[in-house]
Design a protein around this motif. Structure first.
Motif, PDB file in Angstrom:
ATOM      1  N   GLN A 138       2.967  -5.632  -7.404  1.00 20.62           N
ATOM      2  CA  GLN A 138       1.900  -4.747  -6.954  1.00 20.62           C
ATOM      3  C   GLN A 138       1.349  -3.951  -8.133  1.00 20.62           C
ATOM      4  O   GLN A 138       2.021  -3.790  -9.163  1.00 20.62           O
ATOM      5  CB  GLN A 138       2.430  -3.791  -5.878  1.00 20.62           C
ATOM      6  N   ALA A 149      -1.710   1.763  -4.029  1.00 19.20           N
ATOM      7  CA  ALA A 149      -2.125   1.142  -2.772  1.00 19.20           C
ATOM      8  C   ALA A 149      -3.381   1.829  -2.263  1.00 19.20           C
ATOM      9  O   ALA A 149      -3.675   2.972  -2.607  1.00 19.20           O
ATOM     10  CB  ALA A 149      -1.007   1.275  -1.738  1.00 19.20           C
ATOM     11  N   ASP A 150      -4.132   1.114  -1.450  1.00 19.86           N
ATOM     12  CA  ASP A 150      -5.239   1.690  -0.689  1.00 19.86           C
ATOM     13  C   ASP A 150      -6.239   2.440  -1.574  1.00 19.86           C
ATOM     14  O   ASP A 150      -6.827   1.865  -2.474  1.00 19.86           O
ATOM     15  CB  ASP A 150      -4.689   2.595   0.421  1.00 19.86           C
ATOM     16  N   ASP A 168      -7.568  -1.251  -0.024  1.00 21.57           N
ATOM     17  CA  ASP A 168      -7.270  -1.721   1.332  1.00 21.57           C
ATOM     18  C   ASP A 168      -8.497  -2.259   2.046  1.00 21.57           C
ATOM     19  O   ASP A 168      -8.374  -2.993   3.025  1.00 21.57           O
ATOM     20  CB  ASP A 168      -6.640  -0.604   2.170  1.00 21.57           C
ATOM     21  N   GLN A 169      -9.700  -1.887   1.555  1.00 21.44           N
ATOM     22  CA  GLN A 169     -10.899  -2.287   2.285  1.00 21.44           C
ATOM     23  C   GLN A 169     -12.143  -2.102   1.427  1.00 21.44           C
ATOM     24  O   GLN A 169     -12.227  -1.172   0.623  1.00 21.44           O
ATOM     25  CB  GLN A 169     -11.031  -1.445   3.563  1.00 21.44           C
ATOM     26  N   SER A 176     -11.168  -6.552   4.731  1.00 19.90           N
ATOM     27  CA  SER A 176      -9.868  -5.945   4.490  1.00 19.90           C
ATOM     28  C   SER A 176      -9.272  -6.596   3.253  1.00 19.90           C
ATOM     29  O   SER A 176      -9.315  -7.818   3.100  1.00 19.90           O
ATOM     30  CB  SER A 176      -8.956  -6.157   5.701  1.00 19.90           C
ATOM     31  N   ASN A 178      -6.211  -6.540  -0.141  1.00 17.49           N
ATOM     32  CA  ASN A 178      -5.003  -6.056  -0.786  1.00 17.49           C
ATOM     33  C   ASN A 178      -5.398  -5.558  -2.166  1.00 17.49           C
ATOM     34  O   ASN A 178      -6.370  -6.052  -2.762  1.00 17.49           O
ATOM     35  CB  ASN A 178      -3.963  -7.174  -0.905  1.00 17.49           C
ATOM     36  N   ARG A 244       0.350  -9.137   6.515  1.00 12.22           N
ATOM     37  CA  ARG A 244      -0.185  -7.828   6.130  1.00 12.22           C
ATOM     38  C   ARG A 244       0.970  -6.844   5.955  1.00 12.22           C
ATOM     39  O   ARG A 244       1.811  -6.690   6.852  1.00 12.22           O
ATOM     40  CB  ARG A 244      -1.117  -7.319   7.232  1.00 12.22           C
ATOM     41  N   ARG A 248       4.515   1.114   2.503  1.00  9.11           N
ATOM     42  CA  ARG A 248       3.874   1.515   1.256  1.00  9.11           C
ATOM     43  C   ARG A 248       4.860   2.291   0.384  1.00  9.11           C
ATOM     44  O   ARG A 248       5.771   2.952   0.889  1.00  9.11           O
ATOM     45  CB  ARG A 248       2.659   2.421   1.538  1.00  9.11           C
ATOM     46  N   TYR A 267       2.934   2.077   6.487  1.00  4.69           N
ATOM     47  CA  TYR A 267       1.507   1.984   6.156  1.00  4.69           C
ATOM     48  C   TYR A 267       0.718   2.756   7.210  1.00  4.69           C
ATOM     49  O   TYR A 267       0.977   2.644   8.403  1.00  4.69           O
ATOM     50  CB  TYR A 267       1.115   0.508   6.134  1.00  4.69           C
ATOM     51  N   TRP A 269      -2.047   2.387   8.538  1.00  8.32           N
ATOM     52  CA  TRP A 269      -2.670   1.618   9.611  1.00  8.32           C
ATOM     53  C   TRP A 269      -1.653   0.891  10.477  1.00  8.32           C
ATOM     54  O   TRP A 269      -2.025   0.162  11.389  1.00  8.32           O
ATOM     55  CB  TRP A 269      -3.735   0.667   9.063  1.00  8.32           C
TER      56      TRP A 269
END
Length: 718
Positions: A138, A149-150, A168-169, A176, A178, A244, A248, A267, A269
């Motif tokens: 990662q 992340a995100d 994330d998006q 969506s 990664n 998915r 995190r 996470y 979400w």
């Protein structure tokens, strides 16, 4: 008591049960009109309507207090995440209450009940073997010592090329992502280019649920889900789903409750939609009810109200979680809206390009319904729409004031003038009277049909058509003229007009709740649902007079008379007021100031000048001085003639600051003066130095001066 509970359960089953959820707002900022138009107003209209027709409704929401957005806001403001969520939860909660959003429960994901519910949900899927455990590479920021992340990483979207996609998006194309999908990723914490580092996480294998999603959505909801929602789901499923991550590497969130989960959280979400369930549990515990039928009974209809950026989470990921758990119902519908823009530009919390709800409530007191009406009339139901302040003014002045308000004011004023506020007895009905009353009875079904199909904009305009029906009827029949010739005819006209007014009081409640309440008070009536009407408790405890004042949605179409002859109404009060030009200009000026601030913030800085030597620098003699006298130079716009005490002497300096300061403002100011600059004649005045200035974010000139007291004139700057 047990018998009463049984009756209540029978009533709920007969009436139908609905669980309505509204997207949990992030507590990293206040609410703005985009949130209202996209989610909360349509959800509230739907909940109010269903209650009005006697359904068993649970309407839940809560503050989303986990995830990267909270951590980023806390880091930016130099405070803890707890301080951020407490601050914005309070602002959001009070805004919802003052705006009239009728949640049955508004919770917080930081509460123990949510942590417990989320961890139990995760643990059940973990124990069932529904997760994949993988160690993967990662993105990692070595400077910040944190996995990215995100929202902690930004880069170019591999699907649409948007250079500001998150980990994330992508908010441009809705994909969506990664974090490792991004092209040219960059840390939003330090600006550093991240490296790859291995870490262990748990994944929900969405690919295992493709057949289920195909059957449930692509076949089962092809005709009843909105095209924008169905289309995005189809694109996802057709493109092939991948596992998915549901955990995190963060220090803020709900701890992963299994061995090996130390230092990791769920996470956001994964835990956020579970917030609907924990909010339901919280409500049930408070009200002494069983929460499970609202989430596990097949006769319950579950409806999620969201914006289009949340479609994948509510239509793909959360349903897969519910399916894996095994005991929950699936959403009946997910009527997601598109985005609302503001004056031609995308709404942005970070850029302050928004109409903030808490500010609106202060600047336009007692005008909640005007904003509700405007945002419903302009709702982005099928495509992105634009909010403008001019349209807000026009909707208010030309529709709410001129049509709805004008009709009600005429009816109530004339009834009080002619009959002392008592509903008159009609004489013979004319053909136009009968046509008007027949048309009136069709509106509940027409409006209901639109709401049932989640067409709230259409439903709101049908309500306004009912007001137009009344306005036209009065204008055509002209009772103020007919009263001189035929008093009996006027009694009938006013009777018919009062029936329309009563129907507006009932049918406007989902759309204009504050207006509906005012109108009911004027007409001396109350609301009743079908469940109230059928309840033995009401008939046992209420007098006949009280029951006659109580009107339900169904009464408008089924009763021949909503306000009976002899019923006493109250005095008139204005339902709406005009919005003046100066009020709109003030809002436009505020947005213009925001635009200018953003432009200045984004302006390219002056590039570095040529390198100088230390000896060059030491030639500059800069001293602290004080402006002791100032006057405007005649026939110029920019120049002030200043007398400055440099400690060595008092000298004249001509400075181009007159557009930013008046002479009175600068006298007594501490300044930094370059005193060994060669004198220069400006408009016949010798200027013997230069005062150092810079600009703030608004482009206004600012003096460069010592920020500590006690620095005397003549002190050197080096």
């Amino acid at each position: 008591m047990a018998e009463q509970s049984t009756d209540s359960n029978k009533l709920s089953a007969a009436a139908g049960r609905y669980t309505i959820t509204a997207a949990l707002p992030y507590t990293n900022g206040p609410l703005h009109i985009g949130h209202l138009a996209g989610v909360y107003i349509p959800a509230d209209i739907y909940a109010r309507y269903l209650r009005g027709i006697g359904k068993d409704v649970l309407f839940v929401c809560g503050s989303d207090e986990h995830g990267v957005a909270i951590s980023m806001k806390a880091k930016k403001e130099g405070v803890s995440p707890s301080e951020i969520i407490d601050k914005y939860d309070d602002i959001i909660r009070r805004s919802f209450q003052e705006f009239g959003i009728t949640f049955d429960n508004y919770s917080r994901t930081s509460r123990e009940i949510h942590h417990k519910t989320s961890q139990e949900f995760f643990k059940k899927l973990y124990d069932q073997g529904d997760f994949i455990e993988e160690t993967t590479a990662q993105l990692y920021d070595a400077e910040a010592e944190q996995f990215l992340a995100d929202r902690f990483v930004i880069g170019t979207c591999p699907k649409c090329g948007n250079e500001e996609a998150y980990g994330d998006q992508c908010e441009n194309c809705g994909s969506s992502l990664n974090a490792t999908d991004l092209i040219d990723p960059k840390s939003t914490l330090s600006g550093a280019i991240p490296t790859l580092k291995e870490t262990k996480h748990w994944f929900l294998p969405l690919n295992k649920y493709e057949d289920f999603l195909t059957e449930w959505i692509l076949k089962g909801h092809k005709h009843d889900w909105k095209p924008n929602v169905y289309g995005q789901c189809k694109s996802w499923i057709d493109g092939g789903l991948e596992p998915r991550a549901v955990t995190r590497d963060l220090d803020w969130g709900i701890p992963v409750p299994v061995e090996g989960g130390e230092g990791k959280v769920l996470y956001v979400w994964f835990d956020a939609p579970i917030g609907y369930i924990s909010s339901t549990k919280e409500w049930a515990a408070r009200e002494g009810k069983d929460w499970e039928p609202y989430w596990k009974d097949k006769d319950t209809k579950l409806v999620h109200f969201i914006g289009k950026d949340n479609i994948v989470f509510h239509c793909i990921i959360f349903p897969c979680m519910l399916k894996a758990e095994g005991s929950y119902i699936l959403p009946e519908n997910v009527p997601a809206n598109e985005f609302l823009n503001l004056e031609g530009n995308k709404l942005s919390t970070s850029k302050n390009w928004a109409v903030w709800l808490h500010e609106y409530l202060v600047e336009f007191p007692d005008m909640q319904d005007v904003l509700r009406y405007t945002l419903t009339a302009n709702a982005p139901e099928t495509k992105d729409n634009d909010f403008t302040w001019k349209d807000f003014q026009a909707r208010n002045n030309n529709e709410l004031v001129a049509v709805f308000g004008n009709f009600i004011n005429r009816v109530v004023v004339l009834t009080n003038k002619y009959y002392d506020g008592i509903v008159p007895t009609p004489s013979e009905f004319s053909e136009i009277d009968l046509e008007t009353l027949a048309a009136l009875k069709k509106f509940p079904e027409t409006i209901a049909s639109s709401i049932d199909r989640y067409r709230f904009r259409e439903a709101g305009q049908e309500l306004m058509n009912l007001a137009r029906l009344g306005n036209k009827y009065l204008a055509d029949e002209e009772p103020w003229k007919v009263i001189k010739e035929d008093e009996a005819r006027v009694q009938t006209i006013m009777f018919v007009a009062l029936q329309i007014a009563a129907s507006l009081a009932v049918l406007s409640e989902p759309f204009l709740p504050f207006t509906s309440e005012k109108l009911k008070n004027m007409l001396n009536i109350t609301s009743a649902t079908l469940s109230d009407r059928d309840s033995a408790t009401l008939s046992d405890r209420s007098s006949e007079a009280e029951r006659s004042r109580s009107l339900s949605w169904a009464d408008v179409s089924s009763k021949d008379m909503l306000l009976s002859s002899g019923h006493q109404i109250n005095k008139a009060e204005l339902l709406f007021r005009k919005v003046e030009d100066y009020e709109i200009q003030a809002q436009l000026d505020k947005l213009e100031a925001t635009k200018k601030t953003n432009e200045n913030a984004n302006a390219a800085l002056m590039p570095q000048k040529d390198t100088i030597t230390f000896d060059d620098f030491t030639k500059l003699d800069m001293r602290v001085g004080t402006i002791v006298q100032a006057e405007k130079m005649a026939k110029t716009k920019k120049l002030l003639v200043l007398k400055v005490d440099t400690g060595l002497d008092t000298r004249t300096i001509v400075s181009g600051i007159a557009e930013s300061f008046t002479p009175e403002e600068v006298v007594g100011k501490k300044v930094t003066v370059l005193i060994n600059l060669a004198p220069r004649a400006l408009r016949g005045v010798d200027s013997e130095g230069m005062i150092l200035m810079t600009e703030n974010a608004d482009g206004k000139l600012v003096f460069v001066n010592p920020d500590e007291d006690g620095v005397g004139n003549g002190e050197g700057i080096s």
